[in-house]
Design a protein around this motif. Structure first.
Motif, PDB file in Angstrom:
ATOM      1  N   CYS A  14     -11.754   2.866  -3.984  1.00  0.00           N
ATOM      2  CA  CYS A  14     -10.714   2.046  -3.340  1.00  0.00           C
ATOM      3  C   CYS A  14      -9.586   1.738  -4.311  1.00  0.00           C
ATOM      4  O   CYS A  14      -8.410   1.791  -3.944  1.00  0.00           O
ATOM      5  N   ILE A  15      -9.945   1.427  -5.552  1.00  0.00           N
ATOM      6  CA  ILE A  15      -8.916   1.125  -6.547  1.00  0.00           C
ATOM      7  C   ILE A  15      -8.094   2.375  -6.856  1.00  0.00           C
ATOM      8  O   ILE A  15      -6.861   2.339  -6.850  1.00  0.00           O
ATOM      9  N   ALA A  16      -8.784   3.506  -7.106  1.00  0.00           N
ATOM     10  CA  ALA A  16      -8.095   4.733  -7.524  1.00  0.00           C
ATOM     11  C   ALA A  16      -7.250   5.341  -6.417  1.00  0.00           C
ATOM     12  O   ALA A  16      -6.133   5.795  -6.675  1.00  0.00           O
ATOM     13  N   PHE A  17      -7.765   5.372  -5.194  1.00  0.00           N
ATOM     14  CA  PHE A  17      -7.097   6.108  -4.123  1.00  0.00           C
ATOM     15  C   PHE A  17      -6.292   5.232  -3.167  1.00  0.00           C
ATOM     16  O   PHE A  17      -5.517   5.754  -2.376  1.00  0.00           O
ATOM     17  N   ILE A  22      -0.791   2.066  -3.968  1.00  0.00           N
ATOM     18  CA  ILE A  22       0.013   1.074  -3.234  1.00  0.00           C
ATOM     19  C   ILE A  22       0.826   0.232  -4.211  1.00  0.00           C
ATOM     20  O   ILE A  22       2.036   0.062  -4.037  1.00  0.00           O
ATOM     21  N   ILE A  23       0.170  -0.302  -5.235  1.00  0.00           N
ATOM     22  CA  ILE A  23       0.903  -1.165  -6.174  1.00  0.00           C
ATOM     23  C   ILE A  23       1.922  -0.364  -6.970  1.00  0.00           C
ATOM     24  O   ILE A  23       3.002  -0.866  -7.287  1.00  0.00           O
ATOM     25  N   ASP A  24       1.609   0.894  -7.282  1.00  0.00           N
ATOM     26  CA  ASP A  24       2.569   1.724  -8.009  1.00  0.00           C
ATOM     27  C   ASP A  24       3.765   2.081  -7.135  1.00  0.00           C
ATOM     28  O   ASP A  24       4.911   1.989  -7.570  1.00  0.00           O
ATOM     29  N   LEU A  25       3.502   2.504  -5.918  1.00  0.00           N
ATOM     30  CA  LEU A  25       4.596   2.925  -5.036  1.00  0.00           C
ATOM     31  C   LEU A  25       5.392   1.750  -4.490  1.00  0.00           C
ATOM     32  O   LEU A  25       6.482   1.935  -3.947  1.00  0.00           O
ATOM     33  N   TRP A  26       4.875   0.551  -4.660  1.00  0.00           N
ATOM     34  CA  TRP A  26       5.594  -0.667  -4.281  1.00  0.00           C
ATOM     35  C   TRP A  26       6.914  -0.746  -5.050  1.00  0.00           C
ATOM     36  O   TRP A  26       7.888  -1.331  -4.587  1.00  0.00           O
TER      37      TRP A  26
END
Length: 188
Positions: A14-17, A22-26
């Motif tokens: 869940c964290i990796a994928f 999500i947090i990076d592409l935010w």
């Protein structure tokens, strides 16, 4: 694999994928990722919580997964785990140090130094781990070594193309390392 290990594997997936991408592409919602970097979002655009969350989640995930890989493939000196921990703590420290060259020149210099040394040190140690693993007979690490070199090349190419560290450089490394570390930890 027992129930606890299955839960841990699902959490890491869940964290990796999901969570890291999500947090990076935010960052795309805040700025042009090919011009500015994560520090710009946190300091200039006044989103320090985003910067802290991004840096902390990445550093903790990198540390825990790399540590698990070091245990799975014991080919490095015991001090390596401590150096990885120091590098990941440096990543967190670098997002805590403000970057404002006009107002906080000395602290801004340390922000850049800590970020570069901790990130570069981490990247170098992962390479050394993979290289040592292959040299010690863990031939299943050979494809991971080549994939890691490709990930590093993409980051260095982005750095060279854009004339510095951009959010694209940071988030492409972060997302790809999330996937990479997950597969390195859990492949059979």
């Amino acid at each position: 694999m027992n129930t606890s290990e299955k839960r841990k594997k699902r959490l890491h997936a869940c964290i990796a994928f999901l969570f890291l991408p999500i947090i990076d592409l935010w960052a795309i919602t805040y700025t042009d990722i090919f011009v500015n970097n994560q520090t710009y979002i946190g300091n200039e655009l006044h989103h320090p919580l985003y910067l802290l969350l991004w840096g902390t989640i990445n550093a903790l995930y990198f540390w825990s997964m790399t540590n698990a890989c070091l245990k799975r493939y014991p080919c490095m000196p015991a001090a390596t785990a401590w150096i990885i921990r120091i590098c990941c703590c440096g990543m967190i420290l670098s997002v805590l140090l403000p970057y404002d060259p006009q107002g906080w020149f000395t602290i801004s210099k340390w922000h850049v130094r800590v970020a570069m040394f901790s990130s570069g040190g981490y990247a170098l140690l992962v390479f050394c781990f993979l290289f040592a693993g292959v040299s010690c007979g863990y031939q299943q690490l050979r494809p991971f070594l080549f994939v890691y070199l490709l990930l590093c090349f993409v980051s260095l190419y982005s750095f060279a193309t854009h004339g510095g560290v951009t959010s694209f450089t940071e988030i492409s490394y972060s997302i790809s390392m999330g996937f990479f570390l997950y597969y390195l930890r859990y492949h059979r």
